[in-house]
Design an enzyme around this catalytic site. Structure first.
Site, short mmCIF file in Angstrom:
data_model
loop_
_atom_site.label_atom_id
_atom_site.label_comp_id
_atom_site.label_asym_id
_atom_site.label_seq_id
_atom_site.Cartn_x
_atom_site.Cartn_y
_atom_site.Cartn_z
N LYS A 103 0.87 -1.17 0.00
CA LYS A 103 0.00 0.00 0.00
C LYS A 103 0.91 1.23 0.00
CE LYS A 103 -2.76 2.66 3.02
NZ LYS A 103 -3.32 2.74 4.37
N GLY A 164 -7.55 9.00 10.54
CA GLY A 164 -7.74 9.11 11.99
C GLY A 164 -8.86 10.05 12.40
N ALA A 190 -9.28 5.20 5.19
CA ALA A 190 -9.05 6.35 6.06
C ALA A 190 -10.31 7.17 6.32
CB ALA A 190 -7.98 7.28 5.53
N GLY A 191 -10.49 7.47 7.58
CA GLY A 191 -11.52 8.42 7.99
C GLY A 191 -12.85 7.81 8.38
N ASN A 212 -8.80 1.44 10.53
CA ASN A 212 -7.90 1.23 11.66
C ASN A 212 -8.36 1.99 12.90
OD1 ASN A 212 -5.76 0.74 13.42
ND2 ASN A 212 -4.39 2.16 12.45
N THR A 213 -8.28 3.32 12.83
CA THR A 213 -8.52 4.12 14.03
C THR A 213 -9.84 3.81 14.72
OG1 THR A 213 -7.26 5.90 13.00
CG2 THR A 213 -8.58 6.49 14.92
#
Lengths: 263, 354
Positions: A103, A164, A190-191, A212-213
């Site tokens: 990635k 994040g 993301a996000g 992830n976050t």
């Protein structure tokens, strides 16, 4: 949890068949062993790991030891500020035995962590020629996505909102256009903050999402991961079923003119 | 407009009007006296921001003192040139010995330090040490005397990726008093060092004020302004801030201003809220219990297994006086266990050195 629809609808990507459309990032977990619990509970098999965090020389600190067998490792180039650094990290990942799924993350904006599409494209062009399967993380821009696909990217990974931020799919219109126009899978990365954000991406026709976050920093990562997994399945099922008709008006289930009897 | 101009502009405004305007009013308010209830609200916000931006992960590093020769006379420092201490610098063999000891703890980030002597610890010596350390670490940062941009660039090409350089005190007048002689007495050359390092291609630049030399609220204000300036001008450099309090050392220097635990907390919270993405570094100057309590409030990087003595990890250096007394003396393994208990992952490696 697996039903018939799942078996019929595997994701073919980068020459592999992937059973779950939820990809998991590993950067922000409180303890590395949680990563395994999250993967097992959610059924996710594609997992991304930052090469900067991999220490293959360490006996007890190697993040790779916490990834169950059968998972597909996607190493990322987190920390790279330009194409040269990303290429160096990718080569190092391959040489370290982390496989050839990369990635590409090229970020030179430490405040918002938004990716640099020009440097990312340069990295894609260099690495596809070296036998890597590349997944560029990018700002959702159609022209850039086309170029990345033409350069041989296995998928394109537009952001939903800044990394994040847990703000959800703020880039929906751009992602929708990319899904319509780009021939390779579109994976929102993301996000995404809530399972409903993930479901929305899948309803639009995205091939997968990467989270992830929202999972790693929740009070109960394992349970949150399961919730994301269900949302991804629900969204995918909705996409495959096609949307219901949308109208601007409410449509009363008891028609307002129902009293008129034909005479 | 360089940072010095920004400093002067705000210094004048604060001195004449005693307050700030526009977006700086928010920072000023964050650093003004708070009730316990408002401090708690700040803590909740700072905790949430830290979790969002950095997750439950704290990066660990350790300092490696190469040399304590110094040409400066900083009144607060145990290595100042007038201090009656044995002077030494590590041989390359000793650097390697220290590297082995540190590396065996699992740490892959090291911060190398020298005193402010270009003669005894010249750039060529630092370069040779870096070449030894490259074999052991994935990230090497320096905390040495202020260098030129070309010198920083040279070290980048040799594998150094981070610079820690504290202004010590932003108040220019007090700066002159506590740095009476030596190259460090040049306020401007010191002030612009972080910028030179960033321009030279350093990945990480860590700044800070040594708390206790001047009233802390204003020092905290200028530290935040400096970090913001660097973030705005060097978007590809990770900017972090330390909040070091003066520790006891052999010179017997007594801080002019007191900085309480509550003050340190408020400074950290204000930094995190004003600059959500800035790194916050916490050293072993602070006690074990305070460090644990500060952890959720914004800390992103901690030192562990520290010694401030040249050669402190190998037999030849043990027992000699350090630059200052450390407070949290726990080893790396212990710190990692404590972080795990608190729900934090200790990140021992976070870069891929060339």
């Amino acid at each position: 949890m697996e039903d018939h629809a799942d078996v019929q609808d595997r994701l073919e990507i980068g020459g592999m068949t992937v059973s779950s459309r939820l990809f998991i990032g590993t950067g922000k977990f409180p303890r590395k062993p949680v990563i395994r619990e999250v993967l097992e509970a959610s059924g996710a098999t594609v997992v991304t790991v930052a090469m900067r965090r991999v220490d293959i020389s360490s006996k007890d600190e190697n993040v790779l030891d916490h990834i169950p067998e059968g998972c597909i490792l996607m190493t990322n180039t987190s920390g790279a500020r330009n194409a040269d650094e990303a290429i160096r990290i990718a080569r190092l990942a391959k040489a370290s035995g982390c496989g050839n799924w990369i990635k590409i993350e090229v970020i030179n904006d430490n405040k918002y962590l938004l990716p640099d599409n020009a440097e990312t494209l340069r990295t894609v062009e260099a690495l596809t020629g070296e036998g890597f399967t590349v997944f560029p993380y990018m700002s959702p821009d159609l022209a850039a996505a086309r170029r990345m696909a033409e350069a041989g990217a296995a998928a394109v990974m537009p952001l939903g909102s800044p990394i994040g931020s847990n703000r959800g799919l703020k880039t929906e219109e751009m992602v929708r256009i990319m899904v319509d126009e780009i021939k390779v899978p579109v994976i929102v990365d993301a996000g995404l903050g809530a399972p409903s954000d993930a479901a929305r991406c899948m309803e639009l026709g995205c091939a997968a999402v990467l989270v992830n976050t929202a999972i790693a920093t929740s009070a109960d990562p394992v349970s949150t991961a399961r919730a994301f997994s269900l949302a991804v399945k629900a969204g995918r099922m909705a996409y495959l079923s096609g949307p219901g008709e949308e109208t601007g008006l409410a449509s009363a289930s008891s028609p307002l003119t129902g009293f008129l009897r034909d005479e | 407009m360089g940072f010095y101009d920004i400093y002067k502009e705000h210094e004048q405004r604060l001195s004449s009007e005693g307050r700030e305007t526009d977006r700086y009013k928010k920072l000023y308010d964050l650093l003004s006296p708070q009730t316990p209830a408002s401090l708690e609200r700040m803590a909740e916000k700072a905790h949430a921001l830290t979790l969002q931006h950095f997750g439950r992960a704290v990066q660990l590093y350790t300092p490696l003192y190469l040399s304590n020769y110094c040409d400066n006379a900083c009144v607060y420092c145990g290595f100042n040139r007038n201090a009656d201490i044995p002077r030494r610098k590590l041989t390359l063999g000793e650097v390697e010995e220290e590297a082995r000891v540190i590396s065996s703890t699992g740490l892959r980030h090291v911060l190398i330090l020298t005193g402010g002597s270009r003669e005894e610890s010249p750039l060529s010596y630092i370069t040779e040490c870096v070449r030894v350390l490259n074999g052991y670490f994935s990230s090497i940062s320096i905390e040495v005397y202020e260098l030129t941009e070309e010198e920083y660039a040279h070290l980048v090409s040799e594998g150094v990726d981070g610079v820690t350089i504290y202004q010590e005190v932003y108040n220019e007048e007090i700066y002159g008093r506590v740095h009476p002689s030596g190259p460090k007495s040049d306020y401007r050359f010191r002030l612009d060092a972080p910028e030179r390092a960033a321009r030279a291609g350093m990945r990480c630049v860590n700044i800070g004020a040594l708390l206790g030399l001047a009233p802390w609220r204003r020092e905290a204000f200028f530290t935040a302004l400096h970090a913001e300036y660097l973030q705005d001008h060097f978007t590809d450099t990770e900017i972090s801030v330390s909040v070091p309090r003066i520790r006891p050392q052999n010179t017997g220097f007594k801080p002019a201003c007191s900085v309480s635990d509550r003050n340190i907390v408020q400074m950290m919270l204000a930094l995190r809220i004003f600059l959500p993405r800035v790194g916050i570094t916490l050293s072993t100057r602070e006690s074990a219990s305070l460090r644990e309590n500060l952890l959720p409030l914004g800390v992103t990087r901690m030192s562990a297994g520290s010694t401030t003595t040249v050669g402190g990890r190998i037999a030849s250096g043990s027992g000699e006086p350090g630059q200052f007394e450390i407070s949290d003396t726990r080893d790396v393994k212990h710190i990692r266990e404590v972080l795990a208990e608190k729900g934090y992952q200790a990140v021992l490696k976070d870069w891929v050195g060339a």
